[in-house]
Design an enzyme around this catalytic site. Sequence first.
Site, PDB file in Angstrom:
ATOM      1  N   ASP A   1       0.820  -1.219   0.000  1.00 41.93           N
ATOM      2  CA  ASP A   1       0.000   0.000   0.000  1.00 41.93           C
ATOM      3  C   ASP A   1       0.851   1.266   0.000  1.00 41.93           C
ATOM      4  OD1 ASP A   1       0.952  -0.221   2.586  1.00 41.93           O
ATOM      5  OD2 ASP A   1      -1.006  -0.504   3.516  1.00 41.93           O
TER       6      ASP A   1
ATOM      7  N   ASN B   1      -7.719  -2.276  13.980  1.00 39.12           N
ATOM      8  CA  ASN B   1      -9.109  -2.539  13.578  1.00 39.12           C
ATOM      9  C   ASN B   1      -9.213  -3.754  12.654  1.00 39.12           C
ATOM     10  OD1 ASN B   1      -8.096  -1.609  11.187  1.00 39.12           O
ATOM     11  ND2 ASN B   1      -9.521   0.106  10.934  1.00 39.12           N
TER      12      ASN B   1
ATOM     13  N   HIS C   1      -7.333  -4.324   9.902  1.00 35.80           N
ATOM     14  CA  HIS C   1      -7.010  -4.146   8.480  1.00 35.80           C
ATOM     15  C   HIS C   1      -5.699  -4.834   8.112  1.00 35.80           C
ATOM     16  CE1 HIS C   1      -4.883  -0.009   9.269  1.00 35.80           C
ATOM     17  NE2 HIS C   1      -3.955  -0.911   9.073  1.00 35.80           N
TER      18      HIS C   1
ATOM     19  N   GLU D   1      -9.677  -1.721   4.926  1.00 31.63           N
ATOM     20  CA  GLU D   1     -10.377  -1.377   6.159  1.00 31.63           C
ATOM     21  C   GLU D   1     -11.602  -2.281   6.360  1.00 31.63           C
ATOM     22  OE1 GLU D   1      -8.768   0.423   8.102  1.00 31.63           O
ATOM     23  OE2 GLU D   1      -8.550   2.515   7.520  1.00 31.63           O
TER      24      GLU D   1
HETATM   25  C1  GLP Z   1      -0.517   0.607   8.532  1.00 31.87           C
HETATM   26  C2  GLP Z   1      -0.170  -0.162   7.283  1.00 31.87           C
HETATM   27  C3  GLP Z   1      -0.373  -1.648   7.435  1.00 31.87           C
HETATM   28  C4  GLP Z   1       0.252  -2.127   8.737  1.00 31.87           C
HETATM   29  C5  GLP Z   1      -0.422  -1.441   9.889  1.00 31.87           C
HETATM   30  C6  GLP Z   1       0.086  -1.883  11.246  1.00 31.87           C
HETATM   31  O1  GLP Z   1      -1.837   1.010   8.573  1.00 31.87           O
HETATM   32  N1  GLP Z   1      -0.916   0.273   6.163  1.00 31.87           N
HETATM   33  O2  GLP Z   1       0.179  -2.333   6.318  1.00 31.87           O
HETATM   34  O3  GLP Z   1       0.132  -3.522   8.849  1.00 31.87           O
HETATM   35  O4  GLP Z   1      -0.209  -0.035   9.753  1.00 31.87           O
HETATM   36  O5  GLP Z   1       1.240  -1.184  11.572  1.00 31.87           O
HETATM   37  P1  GLP Z   1       2.174  -1.517  12.807  1.00 31.87           P
HETATM   38  O6  GLP Z   1       2.960  -2.702  12.435  1.00 31.87           O
HETATM   39  O7  GLP Z   1       3.047  -0.297  12.965  1.00 31.87           O
HETATM   40  O8  GLP Z   1       1.285  -1.735  13.977  1.00 31.87           O
END
Ligand code: GLP
Length: 253
Positions: free
Chosen positions: A78, A154, A156, A161
């Site tokens: 993404d 959440n 995702h 989402e």
């Molecule tokens: C972001 C990214 C995701 C990632 C998520 C969790 O929203 N788009 O790809 O998995 O954060 O991030 P973290 O690993 O910092 O908790």
Amino acid sequence: MIQPQHMPVKFKHPGSYQKMCHLVASNIKDLVKGKGGKEYHNRPVIGLATGTTPLGVYEELKKMKNTNFSDTYTINVDEYIGLEPEFNARLKGKEGYGFPQHPKSYYHYMTEHLFRDINFKRSFFPGESQTDTFDSLIAAMGGIDIQILGIGTNGHIGFNEPGTSRDSLTHVVDLTESTIKDNSRFFDTINDVPKRAITMGIESIMRAKRIYLLAQGKHKKDIFDKAFKGEITPDVPASYLQEHSDCTVMYCD
Ligand code: GLP
């Protein structure tokens, strides 16, 4: 006896964050060493994610000095939308105008944490103009061999989402308030967090041959259990991974 429709997700309990990351990095190393060739679609393709959770995997990869990644392609799941023009507008007339990487973009994040140290063949990110072509690009490369994922609080994956449909391909999303709040830690103020992003869809992710989803920290425990021990539901997009034939999920404190 009724045959199961799919293999259940595999739970691994690595014991520590470092072991979890080492395990994923070793599997990537095995893939890279075992796969190769001159042909585009025979080369290793790794799906990467941002966020803080996979950083340990990237540190482990950087230690693998004897592994040659120069034939390996990477695909990021993404990217934010809307950072670049703003950044350019602010810089207009100043030195650096036109600099292609906004410091808060995922492209920049990956450069800082991985691409600066490892010379991949080429790295791809979805862009707003590529919603129709990104999945064909991945298919032309022979598909993603190993996809790394984190999980949002959440539920995702990528930026899919809650409410995202199972058959979604690469698409533009409006980020939810909870994601904007979670990701505001990377920005000066919450108002600086982009409201939109582009992400590979659930179907795009499910096409990967193997998936590793990593979760770390007590704040992720509930959503991890909901996603992989609960029912498959669009309300928790990560739960779709229960239908994947080779998905390993790992949680550590
Ligand atoms: C972001 C990214 C995701 C990632 C998520 C969790 O929203 N788009 O790809 O998995 O954060 O991030 P973290 O690993 O910092 O908790």
